[in-house]
Design a protein around this motif. Structure first.
Motif, short mmCIF file in Angstrom:
data_model
loop_
_atom_site.label_atom_id
_atom_site.label_comp_id
_atom_site.label_asym_id
_atom_site.label_seq_id
_atom_site.Cartn_x
_atom_site.Cartn_y
_atom_site.Cartn_z
N ASP A 1 0.87 -1.17 0.00
CA ASP A 1 0.00 0.00 0.00
C ASP A 1 0.91 1.22 0.00
N HIS A 2 1.04 1.86 -1.16
CA HIS A 2 2.01 2.95 -1.31
C HIS A 2 1.37 4.33 -1.16
N LEU A 3 0.21 4.38 -0.52
CA LEU A 3 -0.48 5.66 -0.37
C LEU A 3 0.30 6.62 0.52
N THR A 4 0.86 6.11 1.60
CA THR A 4 1.67 6.92 2.51
C THR A 4 2.97 6.19 2.81
N PRO A 5 4.03 6.92 3.14
CA PRO A 5 5.35 6.29 3.34
C PRO A 5 5.51 5.68 4.73
N VAL A 6 4.61 4.77 5.08
CA VAL A 6 4.69 4.08 6.37
C VAL A 6 4.49 2.59 6.16
N ALA A 7 4.95 1.81 7.12
CA ALA A 7 4.78 0.36 7.08
C ALA A 7 4.40 -0.13 8.46
N GLU B 1 4.07 -2.58 15.44
CA GLU B 1 4.77 -1.31 15.25
C GLU B 1 4.30 -0.68 13.94
N THR B 2 4.17 0.62 13.91
CA THR B 2 3.97 1.37 12.67
C THR B 2 5.16 2.31 12.52
N ALA C 1 -1.93 -0.28 9.87
CA ALA C 1 -1.81 -0.99 11.15
C ALA C 1 -3.00 -1.91 11.38
N SER C 2 -4.21 -1.41 11.21
CA SER C 2 -5.39 -2.24 11.46
C SER C 2 -5.54 -3.31 10.39
#
Length: 458
Positions: free
Chosen positions: A34-40, A104-105, A378-379
């Motif tokens: 999911d490349h919508l936002t730069p988080v994993a 963790e996010t 995360a969810s």
């Protein structure tokens, strides 16, 4: 390298995909880009919860959740929190009847750090688990119990109803928080045995969701988790099956310092993962899911006998799910009046079923909740783990709403008629009592310290 399969968007998944992989040591891995936002997001579910505990050692799964943040082989003390938060991430862990999870996010460029941290805990926690950390976290958990259960209004309601609705020897009879006596009784060797038994890669599912490169992510997972040995000593949880109907009403009255009288109840419902469970969930949503529900309209708006009325489901896979009713009375209204109105509404619903408008609204409400669960990385990671651990198939998380939208009004009515009845519930009635009187002043105007202290503790 681990084996996997190509991601394919399923019908009704909104274009979301997930790939599944398994390491040689048994660790299951689920990835979703999911490349919508730069988080994993990293989520790790261990297939262990309070249902795996034995009598005399309740609360051990939850205690161990806390111990997992007390340091591991290469991360000392509070280092896990410090490293994640210092990198701009967030983290936590939770325990339930059926699992323990850690998550963790992170900013995308810090994903490797989160994976290394989780692998270090899984592989080397015993190197740092000692009497000091055991005592420290035992005290933390006991204090949590005081603050969230024992010393707040209605705080033990969940624990009381859970114990009422399940037989004494049932694996779901006690809640994850455990008892004070059992927390005191837990030994360091108990904790070490618990870790060796359950905190193994072949008893876990790891999901990573977000702005990830799947090939690189899998390489990191293999690098950090691949050498952790599996463990085959786990026993399956005790059988949680029960009759569909309790067969009689179970009732307990609680006299405590609470703000208002309350009626609470737990109804036995179908297991999670079944069509019947989805139908029951829709029934509870129509009856008590929000301010447009039947119970809220009847008790709060029309009769004005309650300040709040809710009815929702606790989904359980290894035992019957539970429908939780919670009504707080208004003013001096007696609980008997509230209970009569509730039973009247449930009987009417069992006879008539939901209207088309109620059915549409309830399905839309559950669809929105499903979208919320998949809407953040995360969810979504948590949902993928949930369906992998409890149902063996993480892909079901992406299409769960389709099963809810397929339920008919007649199925909802049938669910209410079959199980929302007085002989299938445990009831808890709260009656307020006066608080202890403040200590009287001594003749010289000084306060009697002993009496004041005892009055505060009651």
């Amino acid at each position: 390298m681990p084996m996997g399969h190509t991601a394919t968007a399923q019908a009704g998944s909104g274009g979301l995909t997930a790939t599944e992989h398994r390491l040689a040591n048994g660790l299951r891995v689920v990835l979703s880009e999911d490349h919508l936002t730069p988080v994993a997001a990293v989520c790790l579910w261990y297939d262990v919860g309070s249902r795996h505990e034995v009598k005399g050692r309740t609360g051990l799964a939850h205690l161990f959740e806390h111990l997992m943040f007390q340091g591991s082989g290469q991360v000392k003390g509070n280092g896990h929190f410090e490293l994640v938060q210092g990198a701009g991430g967030s983290l936590n862990g939770t325990t339930s009847f059926e699992r323990t999870n850690y998550f963790e996010t992170m900013p995308t460029h810090q994903l490797e750090l989160a994976l290394w941290l989780e692998a270090d805990r899984m592989g080397s926690l015993l190197a740092e688990l000692d009497e000091k950390s055991m005592e420290n976290q035992r005290d933390v958990v006991k204090n949590e119990r005081r603050q969230r259960y024992d010393n707040v209004p209605y705080g033990t309601a969940f624990e009381r109803l859970t114990a009422l609705v399940h037989p004494d020897d049932h694996p779901y009879h006690h809640t994850p928080i455990g008892s004070m006596a059992d927390l005191d009784a837990a030994t360091l060797e108990d904790a070490r045995t618990f870790f060796r038994t359950y905190y193994a890669p072949n008893n876990a599912v790891l999901s990573v969701v977000g702005d990830i490169d799947p090939e690189q992510t899998l390489a990191w997972i293999e690098k950090y988790f691949g050498s952790i040995p599996s463990h085959d000593g786990k026993q399956p949880p005790r059988d949680g099956k029960l009759p569909e109907i309790i067969g009689r009403e179970l009732r307990e009255e609680v006299r405590e310092e609470v703000p208002a009288r309350a009626l609470m109840a737990a109804y036995r419902l179908p297991h999670d993962g079944t069509r019947e469970c989805d139908a029951a969930d829709l029934a509870l949503t129509v009856l008590g899911g929000g301010e447009s529900s039947r119970l809220h309209n009847r008790l709060v708006r029309r009769d004005r006998t309650a300040v709040g009325a809710g009815f929702w489901m606790l989904r359980l896979a290894g035992a019957p799910s539970l429908g939780w009713l919670d009504v707080k009375t208004s003013g001096g209204v007696e609980v008997a009046q509230i209970e009569a109105a509730v039973d009247e509404e449930l009987a009417r619903f069992a006879e008539e079923g939901p209207t088309p408008e109620e059915m549409e609204r309830a399905q839309a409400q559950l669809e929105r909740e499903w979208l919320d669960r998949l809407g953040t990385v995360a969810s979504r990671a948590d949902e993928l783990c949930r369906f992998a651990v409890l149902f063996g198939d993480p892909q079901r998380a992406l299409t769960a709403v389709n099963r809810v939208l397929d339920i008919t009004a007649e199925e909802v009515r049938a669910a209410a008629r079959a199980q929302l009845r007085p002989d299938n519930r445990a009831v808890l009635v709260y009656e307020p009592v006066e608080s202890a009187e403040p200590a009287e002043e001594a003749e010289d105007g000084a306060t009697n310290d002993t009496d004041a202290h005892e009055g505060a503790d009651k």
